[in-house]
Design a protein around this motif. Structure first.
Motif, mmCIF file in Angstrom:
data_model
loop_
_atom_site.group_PDB
_atom_site.id
_atom_site.type_symbol
_atom_site.label_atom_id
_atom_site.label_comp_id
_atom_site.label_asym_id
_atom_site.label_seq_id
_atom_site.Cartn_x
_atom_site.Cartn_y
_atom_site.Cartn_z
ATOM 1 N N HIS A 144 0.811 -1.212 0.000
ATOM 2 C CA HIS A 144 0.000 0.000 0.000
ATOM 3 C C HIS A 144 0.847 1.266 0.000
ATOM 4 C CE1 HIS A 144 -4.037 -1.656 0.413
ATOM 5 N NE2 HIS A 144 -3.488 -2.636 1.122
ATOM 6 N N ASP A 166 2.101 2.717 -5.910
ATOM 7 C CA ASP A 166 1.066 2.344 -6.867
ATOM 8 C C ASP A 166 1.375 1.073 -7.646
ATOM 9 O OD1 ASP A 166 -0.607 4.451 -6.296
ATOM 10 O OD2 ASP A 166 0.558 5.810 -7.567
ATOM 11 N N PRO A 204 -4.644 0.206 -3.366
ATOM 12 C CA PRO A 204 -4.836 1.648 -3.149
ATOM 13 C C PRO A 204 -3.724 2.217 -2.279
ATOM 14 C CG PRO A 204 -6.528 0.368 -2.005
ATOM 15 C CD PRO A 204 -5.789 -0.589 -2.892
ATOM 16 N N ARG A 205 -3.058 3.271 -2.810
ATOM 17 C CA ARG A 205 -1.900 3.812 -2.123
ATOM 18 C C ARG A 205 -2.355 4.740 -0.995
ATOM 19 N NH1 ARG A 205 0.928 8.515 -2.899
ATOM 20 N NH2 ARG A 205 -0.258 8.993 -4.773
ATOM 21 N N ASP A 241 -3.409 8.541 -1.512
ATOM 22 C CA ASP A 241 -4.167 8.737 -2.761
ATOM 23 C C ASP A 241 -5.649 8.896 -2.390
ATOM 24 O OD1 ASP A 241 -5.386 8.674 -5.188
ATOM 25 O OD2 ASP A 241 -4.209 6.989 -5.996
ATOM 26 N N SER A 260 -8.450 9.848 -3.994
ATOM 27 C CA SER A 260 -9.526 9.336 -4.856
ATOM 28 C C SER A 260 -9.624 7.817 -4.768
ATOM 29 C CB SER A 260 -9.282 9.782 -6.298
ATOM 30 O OG SER A 260 -8.024 9.290 -6.736
ATOM 31 N N ALA A 261 -8.516 7.125 -4.740
ATOM 32 C CA ALA A 261 -8.502 5.667 -4.648
ATOM 33 C C ALA A 261 -9.192 5.227 -3.370
ATOM 34 C CB ALA A 261 -7.064 5.143 -4.674
ATOM 35 N N TRP A 262 -8.914 5.915 -2.264
ATOM 36 C CA TRP A 262 -9.495 5.507 -0.978
ATOM 37 C C TRP A 262 -10.975 5.902 -0.898
ATOM 38 C CZ3 TRP A 262 -8.171 2.041 2.427
ATOM 39 C CH2 TRP A 262 -6.845 1.574 2.376
ATOM 40 N N ALA A 302 -12.993 5.719 -3.359
ATOM 41 C CA ALA A 302 -13.667 4.627 -4.077
ATOM 42 C C ALA A 302 -13.790 3.406 -3.184
ATOM 43 C CB ALA A 302 -12.879 4.282 -5.345
ATOM 44 N N SER A 325 -5.245 9.390 4.084
ATOM 45 C CA SER A 325 -5.461 9.548 2.639
ATOM 46 C C SER A 325 -6.537 10.571 2.322
ATOM 47 C CB SER A 325 -5.855 8.189 2.021
ATOM 48 O OG SER A 325 -4.930 7.199 2.400
#
Lengths: 391, 100
Positions: A327, A330, A335-336, A339, A341-343, A345, A390
């Motif tokens: 994590h 990328d 999901p980094r 990040d 937006s990734a988290w 989602a 995040s």
């Protein structure tokens, strides 16, 4: 062949060993004085008796000296060269004279560089004058009794005025050993002048007369000097009773030197020593412990307790050890952390679903991130940290 | 208090002075440790021919039995150098020495 003789060899070895041991034991018992402490021995150690009830801490050679060649009789000139001392009563002092003023000049030129102005002492070199000459009612210089380790007390200053017993040795010492860089370079008159100067700096009176600048010291006057600490030494070794005094002094070591027997067992037990009458046991405790240390001494041996407080939270710590590999960047498809937006989602699924996925594994992620030692609560802490970091 | 040790020498118009005074120079803190009365010089002044050539306000900062060294001009051989010491208890000591 070795196999055949093994029994024999073993028996032989055992015999030889036992013989050696018994011989060693016997010889130990034969050596007089060894391992046999007698009452009164210094520090409970070994003693070696000599004649007249005197004993020493070292082996005393009792071999006969008959037939040993001790050399020849010295010549008169050899004795003259060797016999240069001056006795306390003045015997052996050469003729000559010197004034305090001459001594002042000489002292400034040759001595003050080490011994300090007015003989007040220099770094690493003896102080010649000064110090407190006050005495107690027994005639003992008070400061000489001070212990160096005791705080709040002046250490004893051992100068000519406070410590030296006889002034005649002052003369011979300066003549034979001073100045340090080129000894024996002073004439007798110069040595008399320096002796006069040092005595004057110590405020010594000769025949009740104070030594001012014009005072001239010679052999007769030096013989009359009585230094303050003349009677401060014991036992008295001077005079015809000297040897008898010394003998009597060393006959009672426990009393006069203050050394007794060493306690080797039951020292803690109050009944082992003088403790029988309600006195403390033989074991002595440290009287003055060092307490005034900042920060105070620590006696515990464990590390300081770990606290959750601080910049690193528990969640971050666990994340660092178990999750960061995937994590943290990328490249692994996870999901980094960081990040947003990734988290966002991921969190659309809801916290409960994410937690179940993390514990049971999802997609490429192994159950609990591969570290099955983590509890469910730990996983929740980690997810909370990762989500929090995040946003 | 012992006697003052003073040495004054004139050479080429300049008088070089060395002086050593006897005092424990114990200020309040040190005296408390040693369980003695505080005793230190507060003022040291040297006069030659009635003229002040050296003066200093002192306290426990000086060492025990302080040693002073200084030089001055305007005095000749045979003149008298006089030290006056005042200590914290108001005691005044004087000492004289002829310049050589």
């Amino acid at each position: 062949m070795f196999k055949l003789d093994r029994k024999l060899i073993t028996i032989g070895m055992t015999l030889a060993l036992s013989t050696t041991l018994s011989v060693a034991a016997a010889s130990t018992a034969c050596i007089p004085g060894v391992y046999k402490s007698k009452p009164g021995a210094i520090d409970g150690g070994v003693i070696y008796p000599r004649e007249n009830g005197v004993y020493t801490a070292y082996r005393y050679n009792t071999q006969s000296t008959k037939g040993v060649n001790f050399g020849r009789t010295p010549t008169a000139n050899e004795i003259k060269a060797w016999d240069v001392d001056a006795r306390p009563d003045g015997k052996g002092l050469p003729d000559g004279e010197g004034s305090v003023e001459d001594g002042d000049e000489l002292f400034d030129a040759q001595c003050a560089v080490c011994h300090g102005d007015f003989g007040g002492g220099g770094k690493g070199y003896p102080q010649l004058a000064g110090g407190n000459q006050a005495k107690d009612k027994n005639g003992v210089v008070i400061t000489l009794k001070n212990q160096r380790i005791k705080p709040g007390m002046d250490a004893p200053k051992r100068t000519v005025g406070t410590y030296w017993p006889y002034a005649t040795t002052l003369f011979t010492y300066i003549r034979d050993a001073m100045p340090y860089a080129h000894p024996k370079s002073l004439t007798n008159d110069e040595v008399y002048a320096l002796t006069a100067y040092i005595l004057a700096q110590n405020e010594i009176k000769i025949d009740g007369q104070e030594m001012d600048d014009e005072y001239v010291l010679n052999k007769e006057k030096l013989m009359k000097v009585v230094l303050p600490n003349k009677d401060g030494f014991y036992p008295v070794i001077d005079g015809p009773e000297g040897p008898a005094n010394v003998k009597a002094f060393f006959a009672d070591r426990a009393k006069n030197i203050g050394m007794g027997t060493r306690c080797m067992k039951d020292c803690k037990d109050p009944s082992s020593g003088p403790g029988e009458k309600g006195l403390p046991a033989k074991l002595m405790k440290i009287k003055y412990e060092m307490k005034d240390v900042v920060p105070p001494y620590a006696f515990g041996k464990d590390l300081p307790p770990e606290t959750d407080a601080g910049s690193v939270s528990k969640g971050e710590k666990l994340y660092d050890s178990s999750c960061k590999l995937c994590h943290g960047n990328d490249t692994m498809g996870a999901p980094r952390v960081g990040d947003a937006s990734a988290w966002a989602a991921v969190m659309k699924k809801g916290m409960d679903k994410v937690l179940v996925n993390a514990i049971k594994g999802t997609g490429g992620m192994p159950p609990k991130g591969g570290n099955t030692d983590l509890s469910d609560a730990d996983i929740k802490t980690i997810i909370e940290y990762m989500v929090g970091a995040s946003k | 208090m012992g006697k003052m040790k003073i040495k004054a020498k004139e050479k080429g118009g300049v008088v070089k002075v060395k002086a050593m005074f006897t005092s424990v120079m114990a200020d309040k803190e040190e005296a408390e440790k040693k369980k003695i009365k505080p005793e230190f010089f507060t003022y040291i002044v040297a006069k030659a021919n009635g003229k002040v050539v050296f003066d200093a306000t002192t306290s426990g900062f000086m060492s025990e039995n302080p040693l002073l060294k200084f030089s001055f001009t305007g005095a000749k051989k045979g003149d008298e150098l006089e030290f006056t010491l005042t200590d914290n208890n108001g005691k005044v000591t004087t000492g004289k020495k002829k310049i050589k």
